[in-house]
Design an enzyme around this catalytic site. Sequence first.
Site, short mmCIF file in Angstrom:
data_model
loop_
_atom_site.label_atom_id
_atom_site.label_comp_id
_atom_site.label_asym_id
_atom_site.label_seq_id
_atom_site.Cartn_x
_atom_site.Cartn_y
_atom_site.Cartn_z
CE LYS A 63 35.16 60.93 27.48
NZ LYS A 63 34.51 62.14 28.03
CD GLU B 32 34.82 71.77 30.39
OE1 GLU B 32 35.19 71.68 31.57
OE2 GLU B 32 34.33 70.81 29.75
CE LYS C 32 34.93 67.42 38.12
NZ LYS C 32 34.79 65.95 38.15
CG ASP D 38 29.17 59.61 40.03
OD1 ASP D 38 28.79 60.76 39.73
OD2 ASP D 38 30.36 59.25 39.98
CB SER E 146 27.49 64.86 35.85
OG SER E 146 28.06 66.15 35.75
CB ALA E 147 26.21 69.06 39.24
CG ASP E 148 28.39 68.69 33.80
OD1 ASP E 148 28.69 69.54 34.66
OD2 ASP E 148 29.25 68.06 33.13
N1 PSU Z 1 34.31 64.70 30.11
C1 PSU Z 1 35.40 64.86 29.33
N2 PSU Z 1 36.35 65.76 29.66
C2 PSU Z 1 36.22 66.55 30.76
C3 PSU Z 1 35.05 66.41 31.57
C4 PSU Z 1 34.13 65.48 31.20
O1 PSU Z 1 35.56 64.16 28.34
O2 PSU Z 1 37.11 67.37 31.03
C5 PSU Z 1 34.86 67.33 32.73
C6 PSU Z 1 33.90 68.47 32.37
O3 PSU Z 1 34.35 69.65 33.00
C7 PSU Z 1 32.59 68.03 32.98
C8 PSU Z 1 33.09 67.34 34.23
O4 PSU Z 1 31.71 69.08 33.26
O5 PSU Z 1 34.24 66.64 33.81
C9 PSU Z 1 32.06 66.41 34.82
O6 PSU Z 1 32.50 65.98 36.06
P1 PSU Z 1 31.50 65.20 37.02
O7 PSU Z 1 31.22 63.91 36.29
O8 PSU Z 1 32.27 65.01 38.29
O9 PSU Z 1 30.30 66.07 37.16
MN MN Z 2 29.93 62.62 39.80
#
Ligand code: PSU
Ligand code: MN
Length: 306
Positions: free
Chosen positions: A162, A27, A89, A141, A143-145
Amino acid sequence: MKRNPYLDVAPEVARALEAGRPVVALESTIISHGMPYPQNVETALNVERIVRENGAVPATIAIIGGRLKAGLTQAEIEHLGKKGYGVTKASRRDLPVLVARGEDGATTVATTMIIAEMAGIRVFATGGVGGVHRGAETTMDISADLEELAQTGVLVVCAGAKSILDLGLTLEYLETKGVPVIGYQTEELPAFYTRTSGFGVDYRLDTPAEIAAAFRAKLDMGLRGGMLVTNPIPEEYSMNPAVINQAIDEAVAEAKAQGIHGKQTTPFLLARIKDITGGDSLASNIRLVYNNAKLAAQVAGELCAK
Ligand code: PSU
Ligand code: MN
Protein backbone atom coordinates in the site's frame (compact mmCIF):
# COMPACT_ATOMS: atom_id res chain seq x y z
CA MET A 1 14.44 -33.20 11.57
CA LYS A 2 16.20 -31.94 14.70
CA ARG A 3 13.68 -30.92 17.33
CA ASN A 4 13.64 -27.20 18.05
CA PRO A 5 13.35 -26.81 21.84
CA TYR A 6 11.57 -23.44 21.57
CA LEU A 7 8.93 -24.49 19.05
CA ASP A 8 5.46 -25.99 19.62
CA VAL A 9 3.76 -27.29 16.50
CA ALA A 10 0.03 -27.84 17.05
CA PRO A 11 -0.92 -31.55 16.74
CA GLU A 12 -3.11 -31.08 13.66
CA VAL A 13 -0.35 -29.07 11.92
CA ALA A 14 2.31 -31.63 12.85
CA ARG A 15 0.17 -34.48 11.48
CA ALA A 16 -0.39 -32.65 8.19
CA LEU A 17 3.31 -31.85 7.77
CA GLU A 18 4.31 -35.41 8.56
CA ALA A 19 1.86 -36.76 5.99
CA GLY A 20 3.02 -34.25 3.35
CA ARG A 21 -0.35 -32.49 3.31
CA PRO A 22 -0.67 -28.73 2.66
CA VAL A 23 -0.33 -26.24 5.52
CA VAL A 24 -0.68 -22.44 5.37
CA ALA A 25 0.98 -20.17 7.93
CA LEU A 26 -0.88 -17.04 9.10
CA GLU A 27 0.54 -14.07 11.01
CA SER A 28 -0.66 -12.56 14.28
CA THR A 29 0.43 -8.89 14.18
CA ILE A 30 -2.46 -8.40 11.78
CA ILE A 31 -4.68 -9.60 14.68
CA SER A 32 -3.16 -7.51 17.49
CA HIS A 33 -2.00 -4.40 15.63
CA GLY A 34 -3.53 -4.54 12.15
CA MET A 35 -7.24 -4.50 12.99
CA PRO A 36 -9.45 -3.50 15.93
CA TYR A 37 -11.25 -5.94 18.23
CA PRO A 38 -13.58 -7.76 17.56
CA GLN A 39 -13.16 -7.68 13.76
CA ASN A 40 -9.59 -8.93 14.22
CA VAL A 41 -10.65 -12.15 15.95
CA GLU A 42 -13.54 -12.72 13.59
CA THR A 43 -11.23 -12.24 10.60
CA ALA A 44 -8.53 -14.54 12.00
CA LEU A 45 -11.05 -17.34 12.57
CA ASN A 46 -12.63 -16.86 9.13
CA VAL A 47 -9.20 -16.98 7.50
CA GLU A 48 -8.53 -20.33 9.17
CA ARG A 49 -11.88 -21.61 7.89
CA ILE A 50 -11.14 -20.43 4.33
CA VAL A 51 -7.76 -22.18 4.38
CA ARG A 52 -9.53 -25.40 5.41
CA GLU A 53 -12.25 -25.02 2.77
CA ASN A 54 -9.48 -24.83 0.20
CA GLY A 55 -7.85 -28.05 1.30
CA ALA A 56 -5.05 -26.95 3.65
CA VAL A 57 -4.48 -26.86 7.40
CA PRO A 58 -4.09 -23.35 8.91
CA ALA A 59 -1.24 -22.60 11.30
CA THR A 60 -1.63 -19.18 12.90
CA ILE A 61 1.74 -18.23 14.34
CA ALA A 62 2.57 -16.26 17.50
CA ILE A 63 4.70 -16.33 20.63
CA ILE A 64 2.74 -17.38 23.71
CA GLY A 65 4.46 -17.35 27.08
CA GLY A 66 7.82 -17.38 25.34
CA ARG A 67 6.97 -20.43 23.20
CA LEU A 68 7.09 -20.20 19.40
CA LYS A 69 3.69 -21.50 18.32
CA ALA A 70 2.86 -22.89 14.88
CA GLY A 71 -0.89 -23.32 15.22
CA LEU A 72 -2.98 -21.50 17.83
CA THR A 73 -6.14 -22.48 19.66
CA GLN A 74 -9.22 -20.30 19.32
CA ALA A 75 -8.65 -19.12 22.91
CA GLU A 76 -5.10 -18.01 22.02
CA ILE A 77 -6.37 -16.08 18.99
CA GLU A 78 -8.98 -14.37 21.17
CA HIS A 79 -6.33 -13.54 23.77
CA LEU A 80 -4.12 -11.79 21.17
CA GLY A 81 -7.11 -10.02 19.62
CA LYS A 82 -8.38 -8.67 22.93
CA LYS A 83 -4.95 -7.63 24.18
CA GLY A 84 -4.33 -5.73 20.93
CA TYR A 85 -1.55 -3.16 21.28
CA GLY A 86 -0.83 -4.64 24.73
CA VAL A 87 0.93 -7.54 23.00
CA THR A 88 4.47 -6.89 21.79
CA LYS A 89 4.69 -6.56 18.03
CA ALA A 90 7.50 -9.02 17.42
CA SER A 91 9.85 -8.76 14.49
CA ARG A 92 13.15 -10.67 14.12
CA ARG A 93 15.04 -8.51 16.64
CA ASP A 94 12.35 -9.08 19.33
CA LEU A 95 12.48 -12.89 19.43
CA PRO A 96 15.46 -13.43 21.76
CA VAL A 97 14.27 -11.29 24.68
CA LEU A 98 10.59 -12.32 24.41
CA VAL A 99 11.52 -15.98 24.42
CA ALA A 100 14.03 -15.65 27.26
CA ARG A 101 11.49 -13.76 29.39
CA GLY A 102 8.59 -16.08 28.57
CA GLU A 103 6.44 -13.29 27.14
CA ASP A 104 3.78 -13.08 24.44
CA GLY A 105 4.48 -11.64 21.00
CA ALA A 106 2.43 -11.07 17.89
CA THR A 107 4.46 -12.08 14.87
CA THR A 108 5.01 -9.78 11.89
CA VAL A 109 5.58 -11.15 8.41
CA ALA A 110 9.29 -11.50 9.23
CA THR A 111 8.86 -13.55 12.41
CA THR A 112 5.99 -15.56 10.99
CA MET A 113 8.32 -16.58 8.15
CA ILE A 114 11.05 -17.53 10.63
CA ILE A 115 8.76 -19.71 12.74
CA ALA A 116 7.03 -21.20 9.68
CA GLU A 117 10.39 -22.27 8.30
CA MET A 118 11.40 -23.77 11.66
CA ALA A 119 8.18 -25.81 11.59
CA GLY A 120 8.62 -26.86 7.94
CA ILE A 121 5.75 -24.73 6.59
CA ARG A 122 6.47 -23.26 3.15
CA VAL A 123 3.43 -21.12 2.32
CA PHE A 124 2.10 -18.11 4.23
CA ALA A 125 -0.89 -15.84 3.63
CA THR A 126 -1.26 -12.30 4.91
CA GLY A 127 -2.71 -8.92 3.93
CA GLY A 128 0.20 -6.55 3.51
CA VAL A 129 3.94 -6.89 3.93
CA GLY A 130 6.17 -4.17 5.32
CA GLY A 131 8.43 -2.33 2.90
CA VAL A 132 10.46 0.80 2.32
CA HIS A 133 8.58 3.70 3.90
CA ARG A 134 8.11 7.02 2.17
CA GLY A 135 10.95 9.27 3.26
CA ALA A 136 13.22 6.29 3.98
CA GLU A 137 16.09 8.16 2.35
CA THR A 138 16.25 10.19 5.57
CA THR A 139 14.46 8.00 8.18
CA MET A 140 15.98 4.68 7.04
CA ASP A 141 12.62 3.08 7.88
CA ILE A 142 12.77 -0.17 5.93
CA SER A 143 10.77 -3.11 7.25
CA ALA A 144 12.64 -6.18 8.44
CA ASP A 145 10.07 -8.10 6.35
CA LEU A 146 12.16 -7.37 3.25
CA GLU A 147 15.36 -8.78 4.74
CA GLU A 148 13.42 -11.86 5.79
CA LEU A 149 12.14 -12.39 2.27
CA ALA A 150 15.78 -12.25 1.22
CA GLN A 151 16.89 -15.02 3.55
CA THR A 152 14.02 -17.29 4.64
CA GLY A 153 12.50 -19.89 2.34
CA VAL A 154 8.79 -19.17 2.66
CA LEU A 155 6.39 -18.07 -0.06
CA VAL A 156 4.30 -15.09 1.06
CA VAL A 157 0.94 -14.30 -0.52
CA CYS A 158 -0.06 -10.65 -0.01
CA ALA A 159 -2.24 -8.05 -1.75
CA GLY A 160 0.71 -5.99 -2.96
CA ALA A 161 2.03 -2.96 -1.13
CA LYS A 162 0.00 0.00 0.00
CA SER A 163 1.10 3.52 -0.65
CA ILE A 164 1.94 4.20 2.99
CA LEU A 165 5.14 2.72 1.51
CA ASP A 166 7.30 3.94 -1.32
CA LEU A 167 6.32 1.26 -3.84
CA GLY A 168 9.14 2.02 -6.27
CA LEU A 169 11.83 1.80 -3.59
CA THR A 170 10.25 -1.34 -2.13
CA LEU A 171 10.52 -3.04 -5.54
CA GLU A 172 14.13 -1.85 -5.95
CA TYR A 173 15.03 -3.28 -2.55
CA LEU A 174 13.44 -6.63 -3.37
CA GLU A 175 15.30 -6.71 -6.68
CA THR A 176 18.62 -6.07 -4.93
CA LYS A 177 17.88 -8.85 -2.47
CA GLY A 178 16.92 -11.32 -5.18
CA VAL A 179 13.31 -11.77 -4.16
CA PRO A 180 11.00 -12.68 -7.07
CA VAL A 181 7.86 -10.52 -7.11
CA ILE A 182 5.04 -12.42 -8.79
CA GLY A 183 1.72 -10.96 -9.93
CA TYR A 184 -1.15 -13.43 -9.76
CA GLN A 185 -3.07 -12.96 -12.99
CA THR A 186 -1.66 -9.45 -13.31
CA GLU A 187 1.37 -7.63 -14.73
CA GLU A 188 0.96 -4.76 -12.28
CA LEU A 189 1.84 -4.62 -8.62
CA PRO A 190 -1.48 -4.37 -6.77
CA ALA A 191 -1.66 -1.52 -4.24
CA PHE A 192 -3.50 -3.41 -1.48
CA TYR A 193 -6.76 -1.40 -1.41
CA THR A 194 -6.74 -1.08 -5.20
CA ARG A 195 -5.83 -3.49 -8.01
CA THR A 196 -3.27 -1.31 -9.74
CA SER A 197 -0.32 0.87 -8.79
CA GLY A 198 1.42 1.87 -12.01
CA PHE A 199 4.40 -0.36 -11.07
CA GLY A 200 5.13 -3.65 -12.82
CA VAL A 201 5.81 -7.01 -11.17
CA ASP A 202 8.72 -9.25 -12.22
CA TYR A 203 6.54 -12.06 -13.57
CA ARG A 204 2.87 -12.66 -14.16
CA LEU A 205 1.77 -16.21 -13.28
CA ASP A 206 -1.80 -17.28 -13.87
CA THR A 207 -2.35 -20.47 -11.86
CA PRO A 208 -1.52 -21.81 -8.38
CA ALA A 209 0.34 -24.65 -10.14
CA GLU A 210 2.66 -22.23 -11.97
CA ILE A 211 3.39 -20.38 -8.72
CA ALA A 212 4.15 -23.64 -6.92
CA ALA A 213 6.43 -24.77 -9.78
CA ALA A 214 8.47 -21.57 -9.57
CA PHE A 215 8.83 -21.82 -5.80
CA ARG A 216 9.66 -25.53 -6.01
CA ALA A 217 12.44 -24.67 -8.48
CA LYS A 218 13.78 -22.03 -6.10
CA LEU A 219 13.81 -24.47 -3.17
CA ASP A 220 15.32 -27.31 -5.19
CA MET A 221 18.12 -25.09 -6.49
CA GLY A 222 18.98 -24.16 -2.93
CA LEU A 223 18.50 -20.46 -3.61
CA ARG A 224 18.13 -18.79 -0.26
CA GLY A 225 15.08 -16.68 0.49
CA GLY A 226 11.38 -16.47 -0.19
CA MET A 227 9.06 -15.36 -2.93
CA LEU A 228 6.44 -12.63 -2.87
CA VAL A 229 3.13 -13.38 -4.58
CA THR A 230 0.94 -10.32 -5.02
CA ASN A 231 -2.78 -11.02 -5.42
CA PRO A 232 -5.06 -8.13 -6.39
CA ILE A 233 -8.05 -7.38 -4.17
CA PRO A 234 -11.28 -8.62 -5.84
CA GLU A 235 -12.82 -5.88 -7.99
CA GLU A 236 -16.01 -5.65 -5.90
CA TYR A 237 -14.09 -4.80 -2.73
CA SER A 238 -11.46 -2.47 -4.19
CA MET A 239 -11.54 1.18 -3.15
CA ASN A 240 -11.74 4.41 -5.09
CA PRO A 241 -8.06 5.33 -5.63
CA ALA A 242 -8.63 9.06 -5.10
CA VAL A 243 -10.38 8.47 -1.75
CA ILE A 244 -7.86 5.99 -0.38
CA ASN A 245 -4.82 7.93 -1.56
CA GLN A 246 -6.14 11.10 0.07
CA ALA A 247 -6.63 9.18 3.36
CA ILE A 248 -3.12 7.72 3.14
CA ASP A 249 -1.56 11.14 2.47
CA GLU A 250 -3.39 12.59 5.48
CA ALA A 251 -2.33 9.72 7.74
CA VAL A 252 1.32 9.96 6.61
CA ALA A 253 1.32 13.73 7.28
CA GLU A 254 -0.13 13.20 10.77
CA ALA A 255 2.46 10.53 11.58
CA LYS A 256 5.21 12.91 10.56
CA ALA A 257 3.76 15.83 12.55
CA GLN A 258 3.41 13.65 15.66
CA GLY A 259 6.91 12.21 15.34
CA ILE A 260 5.66 8.62 15.05
CA HIS A 261 8.58 6.34 14.21
CA GLY A 262 9.99 2.81 14.45
CA LYS A 263 7.60 -0.08 15.01
CA GLN A 264 4.67 2.27 15.79
CA THR A 265 4.54 3.66 12.26
CA THR A 266 2.67 0.90 10.42
CA PRO A 267 -0.02 0.31 13.13
CA PHE A 268 -0.53 4.09 13.50
CA LEU A 269 -1.05 4.56 9.77
CA LEU A 270 -3.43 1.60 9.44
CA ALA A 271 -5.59 2.82 12.33
CA ARG A 272 -5.69 6.41 11.03
CA ILE A 273 -6.56 5.30 7.50
CA LYS A 274 -9.43 3.23 8.91
CA ASP A 275 -10.79 6.24 10.84
CA ILE A 276 -10.36 8.68 7.97
CA THR A 277 -12.22 6.34 5.57
CA GLY A 278 -14.99 5.73 8.11
CA GLY A 279 -14.10 2.03 8.32
CA ASP A 280 -14.18 1.41 4.55
CA SER A 281 -10.47 0.54 4.47
CA LEU A 282 -10.98 -2.11 7.16
CA ALA A 283 -13.77 -3.76 5.17
CA SER A 284 -11.50 -3.94 2.11
CA ASN A 285 -8.58 -5.14 4.20
CA ILE A 286 -10.63 -8.06 5.55
CA ARG A 287 -11.77 -9.11 2.07
CA LEU A 288 -8.31 -9.10 0.57
CA VAL A 289 -6.99 -11.26 3.39
CA TYR A 290 -9.70 -13.85 2.65
CA ASN A 291 -8.76 -13.74 -1.01
CA ASN A 292 -5.09 -14.34 -0.15
CA ALA A 293 -5.90 -17.22 2.21
CA LYS A 294 -7.69 -19.02 -0.62
CA LEU A 295 -4.82 -18.58 -3.09
CA ALA A 296 -2.23 -19.61 -0.50
CA ALA A 297 -4.15 -22.82 0.29
CA GLN A 298 -4.30 -23.66 -3.42
CA VAL A 299 -0.59 -22.99 -3.89
CA ALA A 300 0.25 -25.08 -0.80
CA GLY A 301 -1.79 -27.92 -2.31
CA GLU A 302 0.09 -27.71 -5.61
CA LEU A 303 3.45 -27.48 -3.83
CA CYS A 304 2.73 -30.74 -1.98
CA ALA A 305 1.94 -32.42 -5.29
CA LYS A 306 5.36 -31.46 -6.70
N1 PSU B 1 0.51 -4.07 6.62
C1 PSU B 1 -0.82 -4.27 6.76
N2 PSU B 1 -1.30 -4.85 7.88
C2 PSU B 1 -0.46 -5.27 8.88
C3 PSU B 1 0.94 -5.08 8.71
C4 PSU B 1 1.37 -4.48 7.57
O1 PSU B 1 -1.60 -3.91 5.89
O2 PSU B 1 -0.94 -5.81 9.89
C5 PSU B 1 1.87 -5.61 9.76
C6 PSU B 1 2.48 -6.95 9.33
O3 PSU B 1 2.59 -7.77 10.46
C7 PSU B 1 3.84 -6.57 8.83
C8 PSU B 1 4.18 -5.45 9.78
O4 PSU B 1 4.78 -7.61 8.88
O5 PSU B 1 2.97 -4.73 9.93
C9 PSU B 1 5.29 -4.56 9.27
O6 PSU B 1 5.68 -3.70 10.28
P1 PSU B 1 7.01 -2.83 10.11
O7 PSU B 1 6.69 -1.91 8.96
O8 PSU B 1 7.17 -2.13 11.41
O9 PSU B 1 8.09 -3.80 9.80
MN1 MN C 1 9.78 0.18 10.27
